[in-house]
Design a protein around this motif. Structure first.
Motif, PDB file in Angstrom:
ATOM      1  N   UNK A  17      35.370 136.905  36.475  1.00 24.71           N
ATOM      2  CA  UNK A  17      35.972 137.756  37.501  1.00 24.71           C
ATOM      3  C   UNK A  17      35.232 137.516  38.807  1.00 24.71           C
ATOM      4  N   UNK A  18      35.812 137.980  39.911  1.00 20.86           N
ATOM      5  CA  UNK A  18      35.193 137.862  41.228  1.00 20.86           C
ATOM      6  C   UNK A  18      34.810 139.255  41.718  1.00 20.86           C
ATOM      7  N   UNK A  19      33.555 139.408  42.073  1.00 19.22           N
ATOM      8  CA  UNK A  19      32.988 140.682  42.505  1.00 19.22           C
ATOM      9  C   UNK A  19      32.807 140.670  44.017  1.00 19.22           C
ATOM     10  N   UNK A  20      33.355 141.683  44.697  1.00 24.35           N
ATOM     11  CA  UNK A  20      33.126 141.813  46.139  1.00 24.35           C
ATOM     12  C   UNK A  20      31.729 142.380  46.368  1.00 24.35           C
ATOM     13  N   UNK A  51      26.266 134.149  34.344  1.00 19.60           N
ATOM     14  CA  UNK A  51      26.051 133.237  35.460  1.00 19.60           C
ATOM     15  C   UNK A  51      26.986 133.616  36.608  1.00 19.60           C
ATOM     16  N   UNK A  52      26.539 133.329  37.828  1.00 22.12           N
ATOM     17  CA  UNK A  52      27.311 133.689  39.020  1.00 22.12           C
ATOM     18  C   UNK A  52      27.366 132.520  39.999  1.00 22.12           C
ATOM     19  N   UNK A  53      28.460 132.466  40.741  1.00 22.66           N
ATOM     20  CA  UNK A  53      28.645 131.512  41.825  1.00 22.66           C
ATOM     21  C   UNK A  53      29.097 132.258  43.075  1.00 22.66           C
ATOM     22  N   UNK A  54      28.541 131.906  44.214  1.00 23.15           N
ATOM     23  CA  UNK A  54      29.048 132.428  45.474  1.00 23.15           C
ATOM     24  C   UNK A  54      30.392 131.777  45.775  1.00 23.15           C
ATOM     25  N   UNK A 106      31.596 135.788  38.583  1.00 22.96           N
ATOM     26  CA  UNK A 106      30.705 135.971  37.448  1.00 22.96           C
ATOM     27  C   UNK A 106      31.367 135.576  36.150  1.00 22.96           C
ATOM     28  N   UNK A 107      30.593 134.958  35.263  1.00 21.53           N
ATOM     29  CA  UNK A 107      31.115 134.598  33.948  1.00 21.53           C
ATOM     30  C   UNK A 107      30.155 135.074  32.859  1.00 21.53           C
TER      31      UNK A 107
END
Length: 394
Positions: free
Chosen positions: A266-269, A223-226, A189-190
């Motif tokens: 950051x990266x969200x689990x 915005x988010x990326x898998x 996520x950014x």
């Protein structure tokens, strides 16, 4: 100290519960291990269902939300480089969602509690629960690290302290069943300083993976990326992030993604989790202490509000009439809605994310599901009904 309801956790669940109880003349004390600055400054997503918006307004804390929040009448599902709008407003006879960040909800609720002389202890340490199967349970805590232990005697305790809090472990393992699913991917996520690229949320299924375009304000976009759950944020430069977002969000008709400085990443689990039951003795769990949903369905905060609305009604009935049938059924009532939200979140997650183990057949089924839900009014209405929110108490 003595109170009617001791509340552990000053997130949306704990704060809204305390405020709803206050409106009914029921005393509570909130304990929170973080500082006020931390809980109000931690930027979190915020898509409020129609029922959550109605609850905020009914509780008298919705003025700023109505002024600054963004009412969305639909969402877009994007696949095969084409966008398909789900008109939630039309399909649900006038219901909508409001984009209003969770930390802003928390600011509004903290202000309301403090303006009403509500007791919130921030920065506490070493919280523990005792006597849950007695008529006078208690909470022990240190006002700050290294301080002497203090004690709150309560009629009831509400565990609103999140997945890692001390409340849930107090439900004995021989009567508690934990249901859990961990996903092999996460969300990168950014937050970006840029104007909106689209008027509503865009959920994109792409061969390279899922992407989500959301908004936080006219100046800040989310915005988010898998990504693979084992990935490291250090592997993602700003240029790489924007390149990947452009690729996954592109359309045949030339969609323009507006870039800007990235101010947070950051990266969200991702996991699904349900604790059953949500009550034991004089302890009641609410929010993330009892259940977790992947963010694809935008249900986390809304489930927390649904829980505490049910719990507040049970406590109100008990203190006004002496009856406890609503309180005794709290877990059963809350879990009916929880499992429906888990179902919808799982559905959205499986429909929109690519899996490394997907066979060509399974990929075909996924794309067929997307085409069906965007061309069938019945299927679109089902998605819209769940997205804007099922009734708070089923």
């Amino acid at each position: 100290m003595r109170t009617q309801v001791g509340i552990i956790g000053a997130g949306p669940a704990g704060l809204m519960l305390s405020h709803l109880l206050h409106l009914q003349g029921i005393d509570s004390i909130i304990l929170e291990n973080r500082s006020r600055e931390e809980i109000e400054g931690t930027i979190r997503a915020g898509v409020l269902e129609q029922g959550s918006v109605d609850l905020m307004n009914a509780a008298g804390v919705g003025e700023r939300m109505m002024r600054e929040g963004h009412c969305h009448h639909g969402i877009e599902l994007r696949f095969n480089r084409q966008g398909h709008r789900i008109n939630m407003h039309e399909l649900t006879e006038g219901k909508n969602v409001t984009v209003y960040p969770q930390h802003e909800v928390i600011k509004d609720l903290v202000a309301a509690r403090l303006d009403s002389a509500g007791e919130i202890y921030f920065g506490v340490d070493d919280v523990s629960l005792h006597g849950l199967d007695t008529e006078l349970p208690k909470i022990q805590f240190r006002p700050h690290k290294g301080a002497e232990l203090q004690e709150i005697l309560c009629d009831y305790i509400a565990g609103c302290d999140g997945f890692h809090g001390p409340s849930r472990p107090n439900i004995p393992v021989n009567i508690r069943v934990d249901y859990q699913k961990k996903y092999p991917f996460g969300w990168l996520g950014i937050l970006a300083e840029a104007p909106p690229s689209a008027p509503e949320l865009v959920y994109a299924n792409h061969d390279r993976g899922f992407a989500l375009l959301s908004t936080r304000s006219p100046e800040i976009q989310r915005l988010y990326l898998q990504v693979d759950i084992t990935d490291n944020i250090a592997n993602w430069s700003d240029d790489r992030i924007w390149t990947e977002l452009h690729a996954r969000l592109e359309t045949h008709d030339g969609f323009n993604l507006i870039e800007g400085p990235i101010i947070q990443k950051s990266i969200l689990s991702m996991r699904s989790f349900v604790c059953d039951p949500m009550q034991y003795g004089r302890l009641f769990l609410a929010g993330d202490a009892a259940h977790i949903v992947p963010p694809t369905g935008a249900k986390g905060l809304n489930l927390a509000f649904a829980d505490v609305q049910v719990l507040a009604r049970g406590l109100q009935q008990l203190y006004t009439s002496g009856k406890n049938d609503l309180l005794a059924q709290y877990s059963h009532t809350a879990l009916r809605r929880v499992w429906k939200a888990e179902r919808f979140s799982s559905y959205m997650t499986s429909m929109l994310h690519r899996h490394a183990e997907h066979t060509p057949f399974e990929r075909g089924i996924q794309l067929a599901e997307l085409e069906y839900v965007t061309t069938s009014r019945v299927a679109a209405a089902s998605l819209a009904e769940n997205y804007v929110g099922l009734p708070m108490a089923l």
